[in-house]
Design a protein around this motif. Sequence first.
Motif, PDB file in Angstrom:
ATOM      1  N   GLN A 131      18.712  18.970 -19.932  1.00 24.31           N
ATOM      2  CA  GLN A 131      19.053  19.817 -21.067  1.00 24.31           C
ATOM      3  C   GLN A 131      18.170  21.051 -21.141  1.00 24.31           C
ATOM      4  O   GLN A 131      17.109  21.106 -20.535  1.00 24.31           O
ATOM      5  CB  GLN A 131      18.860  19.045 -22.391  1.00 24.31           C
ATOM      6  N   ALA A 132      18.635  21.930 -22.004  1.00 27.63           N
ATOM      7  CA  ALA A 132      17.893  23.163 -22.233  1.00 27.63           C
ATOM      8  C   ALA A 132      16.573  22.856 -22.948  1.00 27.63           C
ATOM      9  O   ALA A 132      16.334  21.755 -23.409  1.00 27.63           O
ATOM     10  CB  ALA A 132      18.728  24.117 -23.074  1.00 27.63           C
ATOM     11  N   GLU A 133      15.717  23.894 -23.015  1.00 22.77           N
ATOM     12  CA  GLU A 133      14.428  23.800 -23.709  1.00 22.77           C
ATOM     13  C   GLU A 133      13.581  22.668 -23.163  1.00 22.77           C
ATOM     14  O   GLU A 133      12.921  21.940 -23.896  1.00 22.77           O
ATOM     15  CB  GLU A 133      14.644  23.691 -25.218  1.00 22.77           C
ATOM     16  N   ALA A 134      13.634  22.509 -21.866  1.00 23.42           N
ATOM     17  CA  ALA A 134      12.834  21.470 -21.227  1.00 23.42           C
ATOM     18  C   ALA A 134      11.432  21.976 -20.946  1.00 23.42           C
ATOM     19  O   ALA A 134      11.234  23.145 -20.638  1.00 23.42           O
ATOM     20  CB  ALA A 134      13.502  21.028 -19.924  1.00 23.42           C
ATOM     21  N   ALA A 135      10.473  21.070 -21.074  1.00 20.22           N
ATOM     22  CA  ALA A 135       9.103  21.350 -20.639  1.00 20.22           C
ATOM     23  C   ALA A 135       8.854  20.449 -19.444  1.00 20.22           C
ATOM     24  O   ALA A 135       9.000  19.236 -19.536  1.00 20.22           O
ATOM     25  CB  ALA A 135       8.113  21.035 -21.747  1.00 20.22           C
ATOM     26  N   LEU A 136       8.514  21.059 -18.328  1.00 20.74           N
ATOM     27  CA  LEU A 136       8.343  20.281 -17.102  1.00 20.74           C
ATOM     28  C   LEU A 136       7.068  20.756 -16.428  1.00 20.74           C
ATOM     29  O   LEU A 136       6.907  21.947 -16.178  1.00 20.74           O
ATOM     30  CB  LEU A 136       9.549  20.521 -16.190  1.00 20.74           C
ATOM     31  N   ALA A 137       6.146  19.832 -16.219  1.00 21.14           N
ATOM     32  CA  ALA A 137       4.857  20.267 -15.659  1.00 21.14           C
ATOM     33  C   ALA A 137       4.388  19.322 -14.562  1.00 21.14           C
ATOM     34  O   ALA A 137       3.444  18.562 -14.739  1.00 21.14           O
ATOM     35  CB  ALA A 137       3.814  20.368 -16.765  1.00 21.14           C
ATOM     36  N   PRO A 138       5.053  19.349 -13.425  1.00 19.82           N
ATOM     37  CA  PRO A 138       4.633  18.438 -12.351  1.00 19.82           C
ATOM     38  C   PRO A 138       3.270  18.818 -11.802  1.00 19.82           C
ATOM     39  O   PRO A 138       2.969  20.006 -11.629  1.00 19.82           O
ATOM     40  CB  PRO A 138       5.722  18.630 -11.285  1.00 19.82           C
ATOM     41  N   ARG A 139       2.456  17.774 -11.570  1.00 23.93           N
ATOM     42  CA  ARG A 139       1.164  17.979 -10.904  1.00 23.93           C
ATOM     43  C   ARG A 139       1.177  17.114  -9.647  1.00 23.93           C
ATOM     44  O   ARG A 139       1.338  15.893  -9.739  1.00 23.93           O
ATOM     45  CB  ARG A 139       0.025  17.591 -11.836  1.00 23.93           C
ATOM     46  N   LEU A 140       1.046  17.754  -8.516  1.00 23.69           N
ATOM     47  CA  LEU A 140       1.197  17.049  -7.240  1.00 23.69           C
ATOM     48  C   LEU A 140      -0.051  17.234  -6.405  1.00 23.69           C
ATOM     49  O   LEU A 140      -0.641  18.317  -6.366  1.00 23.69           O
ATOM     50  CB  LEU A 140       2.408  17.616  -6.473  1.00 23.69           C
ATOM     51  N   TRP A 141      -0.422  16.168  -5.736  1.00 23.43           N
ATOM     52  CA  TRP A 141      -1.642  16.233  -4.925  1.00 23.43           C
ATOM     53  C   TRP A 141      -1.422  15.426  -3.651  1.00 23.43           C
ATOM     54  O   TRP A 141      -0.978  14.269  -3.710  1.00 23.43           O
ATOM     55  CB  TRP A 141      -2.824  15.680  -5.720  1.00 23.43           C
TER      56      TRP A 141
END
Lengths: 380, 495, 264
Positions: A131-141
């Motif tokens: 959906q719209a107005e998504a907050a997505l903050a992937p942290r990859l290591w």
Amino acid sequence: MTTTRDRWSEALTPATLPRQARDSWRFTDLAPLKALDPGRLAPRPGVIPDLPPPAPGVVRLCLGPDGVSFSPAPADISWPAGVQVCAVPPDVADAPALAVRLGALLPGPSLGLQLAPGARLRLELVLQPAQAEAALAPRLWFDLAEDASLELALGLWGPADSLLVACVGARLAAGAELLEGQRLQGADSAVALVSGQVQQAPGSRYGRTAVVSGWRLARLEPQVCQTEGQAVTTFRDLALARGQATIDLHSQVRFGGPEGRLDQLQRALVDDGAQSVFNGVVQVPREAQRTDAAQLSRHLLLSTRGRVDTIPQLEIVADDVRCTHGATVSSLSDDELFYLQSRGVDRVLACRLLTRGFCRPIFDDLPPLIAAWPSEGLLP
Amino acid sequence: MTALPLRDPSSAGTDAAVSAGVDALVAQPYRYGFVTDIETEKIAKGLSEDVVRLISAKKNEPAFLLDFRLRAFRLWQRMAEPDWAAVSYPPIDYQDIVYWAAPRQQARKASLDEVDPVLLETFDKLGIPLTEQKRLANVAVDAVFDSVSIATTYREKLAEHGVIFCSFGEAVAEHPDLIERWLGSVVPIADNYFAALNSAVFSDGSFVYIPKGVTCPMDLSTYFRINSGDTGQFERTLIVAEEGASVTYLEGCTAPMFDTNQLHAAVVELVALDDASIRYSTVQNWYAGDENGKGGIYNFVTKRGLCKGARSHISWTQVETGSAITWKYPSCVLVGEDSVGEFYSVALTNNRQQADTGTKMVHVGPRTRSTIVSKGISAGQSSNSYRGLVQMGPRAVGARNYSQCDSMLIGDQAAANTYPTIRSQQPEATVEHEASTCRLSEDQLFYLQSRGIAFEEAVSMMVSGFCRDVFSQLPLEFAAEADKLLALKLEGSVG
Amino acid sequence: MSDRPPLLEIRGLRAAVGDLEILRGVDLCVHAGEIHAVMGRNGSGKSTLSKVIAGHPSYRVTAGQILYRGQDVADLAPEERARAGLFLGFQYPVEIPGVSNREFLRVATNARRLARGEEELDTFSFDDHLEQRLALVKMDPSFLDRSLNEGFSGGEKKRNEILQMALLEPAVAILDETDSGLDIDALRIVAEGVRQLAGPDNATVLITHYQRLLEAITPQYVHVMAHGRLLRTGGPELALELERRGYDWVDAEAGLGSREDVAV
């Protein structure tokens, strides 16, 4: 209790924002980021991506129903031999980049993997909020021991009015290889900030190919340090900037020792009222003798409302080096158009063929996993 | 010139041996480092509105010019010194500088005979003879000593063609209308910190006016000499070429060796109307400081040309070898359709010199064209940066730019930086930029040496080869001089 | 000449680039089944003539007409002329990175087919069709999967031009300096291709300044171009005469100073 909104406001105050009048933020208007309403941004469930099933031996993780974790859960997967889930080290999150600071305000998902010496993994990460107005903050290591090899296909989608803040970190030991393909597709009101921090030991190889399309503002900051040189870094970037998009690539490669190699090609197509910014920093200090670095920036500017800012930036102290860079900004060539037309191809189609031809070298260099994803709608 | 030790070719290829050969070559003295002993009138150190008024009064300036200075001074007070260039120096105390110095002599020199012979001798020594018998045959020279112009040769002959070539001060007195019309029209008062400072306190300089349709019958040249140790040098040059006019202008400069730094903040404005052409060449050989970075000129100069008319042409050629610090971006604003801007530059830094130099090509009008060729040579522990801007505005349909900027590194402690910026808002414009870095390699030197060419000659061959594209743009006698200058400056740096 | 209406007729054609007039009144009449050669030294206007016929946007037609099958093509876009059956073989074929040769050939072929009322070929039938034509120019099929002309040698580029001609089956083919930059073998292959494609229903105009190509393909008509005009027309013997005597006598005969005002 401080709300997201408060913390957000704090993170975006003039005191903490990059100074726009100068340096690397000189050409980037942050208004689209400030225009997002932090009170409305929230994790959104992931969709099942419209991709062919993963090839045998390939691990595919998608965005889970909670919007902050991977599905299936990394802990439940039977990883290939030598691959182990680990924590994302805090130092990745401590980098000063704006992406990192904002990312800390947003929930995950996060994934850390250790690859033992000689381990091999092919991994697809598909993060597509529904959906719209998504907050997505992937942290990859990714921590690759000697001779380990990882092929990563990273797909990041931004629905309308969404914010994507991604931090990708990796450490490559001698002989290790990381082959990364990124695809960033966003709605014309979405904002993406993607930072990359990769450290390369001698004898390692890092290849990164990114295709960015859509967005209102997308800023990529891949940074590589060849700690002692003698490593190979390859960058391939394609920005498809249309509508009102600003697509902004700030790359930085530092050679900490001799005989390092960099092969960088950036291409951007700019149409409508879009803007492309490229700033490619290459640092060759005194200890980096016999560095071989080539950087090429090519812009195709198709509209009178579009804008291109390109700043190659070479800083060299060693004398026995081969460093070249080139930059061009132009429109479609009249001679090429005429040639195609004189064979009966109409102007519109000829323009499209040439535009696609301009993009093709980057598509040709996509790593196999991400190259297999359908690309309809990406190309003009 | 002292004899140079030849290198033993058999030692080529080992860095230590090369460095040793180099060290032996170092310390070629700066040839123009002498001080002329002459009584000088100076005002007290420091800068204030009163000082600005005093300078204006000393020059008997009309009201518009005092007003110009005061506006500039007030703006300057509110501005900050730029800090974006890749140069570093201790803060400048603007109150510790003398803003006016002039050799004491008769109020007005009616002819060369009245000029103090000590001054004539000084210019003789610099290779710029001014007296009737000895002066250069094809070049008219305006000689500027500290803050004032002391002589301009061939004025009458030029006047026959309608060409005005005189000191800035004389131009203010004799052609105030032209000055009022064009002064500040290319470099606005508050364009940048140093330009604002110059606009407030500028002392003298040269004025050139070429009337409609006239090809200037000889090359024009201004020679700047700094003599005082604590004086800032703030000249102003203005060249106006009317429709169809053309002129070639040369600028040379030297200074004595002092172990303090001196500030040189000049402004040069060029205006070319329809079909006019201005070629402006500089061979800059200020004192660069010693090998430890002590002393030398801070050269913070604003040079800009306005191609106002259709098909006008402005070409900058610079050979930058002196100065402790160079901060200089001779630029072209291409307004007239089909106008052409060019920038050819060789910037050489050695020892602890720092140069941040380049150009701006601002394409405003349709089919405007520009070419940039920049050659940077960094030796010793110096830092040499190319900084450029190519801008294609919305109206620049069919405009083209080609830029080439190459760096040559000599030794592993010199820095070469490249910061080219390209901005385009016009799809029907083409911008191409290429850059490369190379070094003076032992293999190449050895190859030349093994064919019997002496070490320093081999170096100079390779450096002039590297710079050929730029030298070919210089007037003939300047090109030879530039070649020699580079060889001299580089002696002892190769390793 | 034949009584049938001409395929291509050029009447009093004048053309300029910017303010510089290059064609100063060209007349030429080409019927089906004919092979013409236009000869002249560099700068005589030969290449301009071919580009103007094909509709290059840099040139402005200032007077005269280009009639193809009796219709003036002045207002047609280059692609419309190509689809109608006018073909220009380029002296310097443009390299277009990123555009696949095979895809380009298919798009061009289908555009021409549609214009003739034929069906478009799908990928598979096109590949079959292509294979047949490929043999004609003895081109290595690996060139099909490279970018259009990119990194091709001079000979490979010219073969690719003839391949395009074989696929588009033009009624009038104008080959601009097709022989320049070719070694003997490549020249033979190209000439063979041109000869095979020439038939009773089409016509070929060879533009050249050497006799070399004309030894392999014999034209019925040879025209000498100088100063933007066709000064003389003759049979194949005229080409031999030019080879032997050079071009100065043509200028002299036309009452023009030899090289003074040669444009372009």
